[in-house]
Write an enzyme that holds these catalytic residues in place. Structure first.
Site, PDB file in Angstrom:
ATOM      1  N   LYS A  13       0.835  -1.210   0.000  1.00 30.22           N
ATOM      2  CA  LYS A  13       0.000   0.000   0.000  1.00 30.22           C
ATOM      3  C   LYS A  13       0.867   1.257   0.000  1.00 30.22           C
ATOM      4  O   LYS A  13       0.620   2.191  -0.744  1.00 30.22           O
ATOM      5  CB  LYS A  13      -0.925   0.034   1.232  1.00 30.22           C
ATOM      6  CG  LYS A  13      -1.856  -1.152   1.356  1.00 30.22           C
ATOM      7  CD  LYS A  13      -2.826  -0.982   2.515  1.00 30.22           C
ATOM      8  CE  LYS A  13      -2.178  -0.917   3.876  1.00 30.22           C
ATOM      9  NZ  LYS A  13      -1.560  -2.162   4.345  1.00 30.22           N
ATOM     10  N   ARG A  88      -9.262   0.804   9.515  1.00 29.52           N
ATOM     11  CA  ARG A  88      -8.791  -0.550   9.791  1.00 29.52           C
ATOM     12  C   ARG A  88      -9.828  -1.349  10.576  1.00 29.52           C
ATOM     13  O   ARG A  88      -9.620  -2.523  10.835  1.00 29.52           O
ATOM     14  CB  ARG A  88      -7.523  -0.444  10.637  1.00 29.52           C
ATOM     15  CG  ARG A  88      -6.293  -1.050  10.010  1.00 29.52           C
ATOM     16  CD  ARG A  88      -5.160  -0.807  10.972  1.00 29.52           C
ATOM     17  NE  ARG A  88      -3.975  -1.530  10.665  1.00 29.52           N
ATOM     18  CZ  ARG A  88      -2.906  -0.998  10.071  1.00 29.52           C
ATOM     19  NH1 ARG A  88      -2.934   0.246   9.643  1.00 29.52           N
ATOM     20  NH2 ARG A  88      -1.825  -1.718   9.913  1.00 29.52           N
ATOM     21  N   ARG A 127      11.987  -6.610   4.622  1.00 22.07           N
ATOM     22  CA  ARG A 127      11.996  -5.206   4.191  1.00 22.07           C
ATOM     23  C   ARG A 127      12.728  -4.285   5.173  1.00 22.07           C
ATOM     24  O   ARG A 127      12.788  -4.542   6.380  1.00 22.07           O
ATOM     25  CB  ARG A 127      10.578  -4.708   3.910  1.00 22.07           C
ATOM     26  CG  ARG A 127       9.718  -4.494   5.117  1.00 22.07           C
ATOM     27  CD  ARG A 127       8.326  -4.061   4.688  1.00 22.07           C
ATOM     28  NE  ARG A 127       7.478  -3.871   5.851  1.00 22.07           N
ATOM     29  CZ  ARG A 127       6.212  -3.504   5.796  1.00 22.07           C
ATOM     30  NH1 ARG A 127       5.626  -3.296   4.640  1.00 22.07           N
ATOM     31  NH2 ARG A 127       5.513  -3.356   6.903  1.00 22.07           N
ATOM     32  N   ARG A 161      11.542  -1.735  10.774  1.00 23.08           N
ATOM     33  CA  ARG A 161      10.458  -1.456  11.697  1.00 23.08           C
ATOM     34  C   ARG A 161      10.449  -2.482  12.819  1.00 23.08           C
ATOM     35  O   ARG A 161      10.652  -3.678  12.578  1.00 23.08           O
ATOM     36  CB  ARG A 161       9.119  -1.498  10.947  1.00 23.08           C
ATOM     37  CG  ARG A 161       8.912  -0.285  10.095  1.00 23.08           C
ATOM     38  CD  ARG A 161       7.724  -0.389   9.218  1.00 23.08           C
ATOM     39  NE  ARG A 161       6.528  -0.897   9.897  1.00 23.08           N
ATOM     40  CZ  ARG A 161       5.317  -0.872   9.370  1.00 23.08           C
ATOM     41  NH1 ARG A 161       5.136  -0.352   8.165  1.00 23.08           N
ATOM     42  NH2 ARG A 161       4.282  -1.356  10.014  1.00 23.08           N
ATOM     43  N   ARG A 172      -0.302  -9.357  13.166  1.00 19.59           N
ATOM     44  CA  ARG A 172      -0.885  -8.251  12.389  1.00 19.59           C
ATOM     45  C   ARG A 172      -1.734  -8.787  11.231  1.00 19.59           C
ATOM     46  O   ARG A 172      -2.783  -8.252  10.908  1.00 19.59           O
ATOM     47  CB  ARG A 172       0.227  -7.340  11.853  1.00 19.59           C
ATOM     48  CG  ARG A 172       0.862  -6.493  12.963  1.00 19.59           C
ATOM     49  CD  ARG A 172       2.192  -5.918  12.552  1.00 19.59           C
ATOM     50  NE  ARG A 172       2.088  -4.975  11.461  1.00 19.59           N
ATOM     51  CZ  ARG A 172       3.080  -4.703  10.620  1.00 19.59           C
ATOM     52  NH1 ARG A 172       4.235  -5.324  10.721  1.00 19.59           N
ATOM     53  NH2 ARG A 172       2.911  -3.811   9.678  1.00 19.59           N
TER      54      ARG A 172
HETATM   55  P1  AMP Z   1       1.049   0.167   9.355  1.00 24.44           P
HETATM   56  O1  AMP Z   1       2.281   0.950   9.089  1.00 24.44           O
HETATM   57  O2  AMP Z   1      -0.150   0.672   8.597  1.00 24.44           O
HETATM   58  O3  AMP Z   1       1.243  -1.321   9.193  1.00 24.44           O
HETATM   59  O4  AMP Z   1       0.683   0.424  10.907  1.00 24.44           O
HETATM   60  C1  AMP Z   1       1.589   0.058  11.935  1.00 24.44           C
HETATM   61  C2  AMP Z   1       0.843  -0.036  13.270  1.00 24.44           C
HETATM   62  O5  AMP Z   1       0.259   1.238  13.590  1.00 24.44           O
HETATM   63  C3  AMP Z   1      -0.333  -1.004  13.293  1.00 24.44           C
HETATM   64  O6  AMP Z   1       0.078  -2.344  13.530  1.00 24.44           O
HETATM   65  C4  AMP Z   1      -1.144  -0.441  14.454  1.00 24.44           C
HETATM   66  O7  AMP Z   1      -0.570  -0.750  15.694  1.00 24.44           O
HETATM   67  C5  AMP Z   1      -0.992   1.062  14.250  1.00 24.44           C
HETATM   68  N1  AMP Z   1      -2.046   1.608  13.351  1.00 24.44           N
HETATM   69  C6  AMP Z   1      -1.866   2.138  12.093  1.00 24.44           C
HETATM   70  N2  AMP Z   1      -3.029   2.526  11.562  1.00 24.44           N
HETATM   71  C7  AMP Z   1      -3.987   2.247  12.476  1.00 24.44           C
HETATM   72  C8  AMP Z   1      -5.392   2.400  12.512  1.00 24.44           C
HETATM   73  N3  AMP Z   1      -6.068   2.920  11.463  1.00 24.44           N
HETATM   74  N4  AMP Z   1      -6.059   1.999  13.619  1.00 24.44           N
HETATM   75  C9  AMP Z   1      -5.401   1.476  14.666  1.00 24.44           C
HETATM   76  N5  AMP Z   1      -4.069   1.291  14.713  1.00 24.44           N
HETATM   77  C10 AMP Z   1      -3.354   1.669  13.627  1.00 24.44           C
END
Ligand code: AMP
Length: 225
Positions: A13, A88, A127, A161, A172
């Site tokens: 994404k 989400r 990554r 990360r 996740r």
């Molecule tokens: P991402 O980079 O989108 O994979 O997000 C990394 C982490 O941020 C996720 O595993 C959640 O802990 C938190 N996070 C990101 N976006 C959201 C969201 N819309 N709602 C809740 N937690 C989020």
């Protein structure tokens, strides 16, 4: 035009959102990146986010909705934005629609990037990114042209990360299936959901997205005439 990129972590994404940002002048709104910035600042949100993110859990809906709402109000979002990582949960999707209609905006298209789970684990666990400019790389699929040197800014420092560890990645992914995929029928009922093959190479995925956006634009202009 405002759009949502939906897909499990590691589906690509962020990569596609960055391309759309360059090509169409839309702003990428990545809630994950926003939270990582708060963690780096060490403010209240960052302190709360640090352990939740490291364990692969989700942040509270109300906080995420507030963060996105404030971000959308900034002038750079006027031309349009790409939501990456938000909504989400089903309550986030409902709240997003309510919030956008209050602002006189809407979501024109939702693109679901479909991917194979085991391939994703391979993608995510390999990554890393440039610590200076954030350019993304992969140990096997996207290495810098000169080993150890960022293609974009020349930095020699890279980072990974904290939540890209295998166990966290699995939790996740489970969270995505249980908590995020129930959003899909909501957007398919609204007839704005498009699904694409996220396992194709990066350029092919971009082409699939371009096709969808051209179709949406053509329909929008037909409706205006
Ligand atoms: P991402 O980079 O989108 O994979 O997000 C990394 C982490 O941020 C996720 O595993 C959640 O802990 C938190 N996070 C990101 N976006 C959201 C969201 N819309 N709602 C809740 N937690 C989020």
């Amino acid at each position: 035009m405002n759009l949502i990129l939906l897909g499990p972590p590691g589906a690509g994404k962020g990569t596609q959102a960055k391309r759309l940002q360059l090509k169409y002048g839309l702003v990428q709104l990545s809630t994950g990146d926003m939270l990582r910035a708060h963690v780096a600042w060490g403010d209240d949100i960052g302190q709360q986010a640090k352990s939740i993110m490291a364990s692969g859990q989700l942040m509270p809906d109300d906080l995420m909705i507030r963060i996105i709402s404030e971000r959308i109000d900034r002038p750079d979002c006027k031309k349009g934005f790409i939501l990456d990582g938000f909504p989400r949960t089903v309550p986030q999707a409902w709240a997003l629609d309510r919030m956008l209609s209050e602002k006189g905006k809407n979501i024109a298209v939702v693109i679901e990037m479909k991917v194979d789970q085991e391939a994703l684990i391979d993608r995510i666990s390999g990554r890393y990114s440039c610590a200076k400019c954030g350019a993304g790389y992969h140990e096997r699929y996207q290495v810098p042209k000169i080993n150890g040197v960022c293609d974009i800014c020349g930095s020699k420092e890279f980072s990974r990360r904290a939540d890209d560890k295998i166990d966290t990645v699995r939790s996740r992914l489970e969270g995505y299936v249980k908590i995020t995929t129930p959003i899909l029928p909501y957007y398919s009922d609204k007839k704005i959901l498009h699904s694409i093959d996220g396992m194709a190479d990066i350029d092919t995925v971009s082409l699939q997205i371009d096709d969808i956006l051209s179709g949406v634009k053509a329909n929008e202009s037909a409706a205006l005439n």
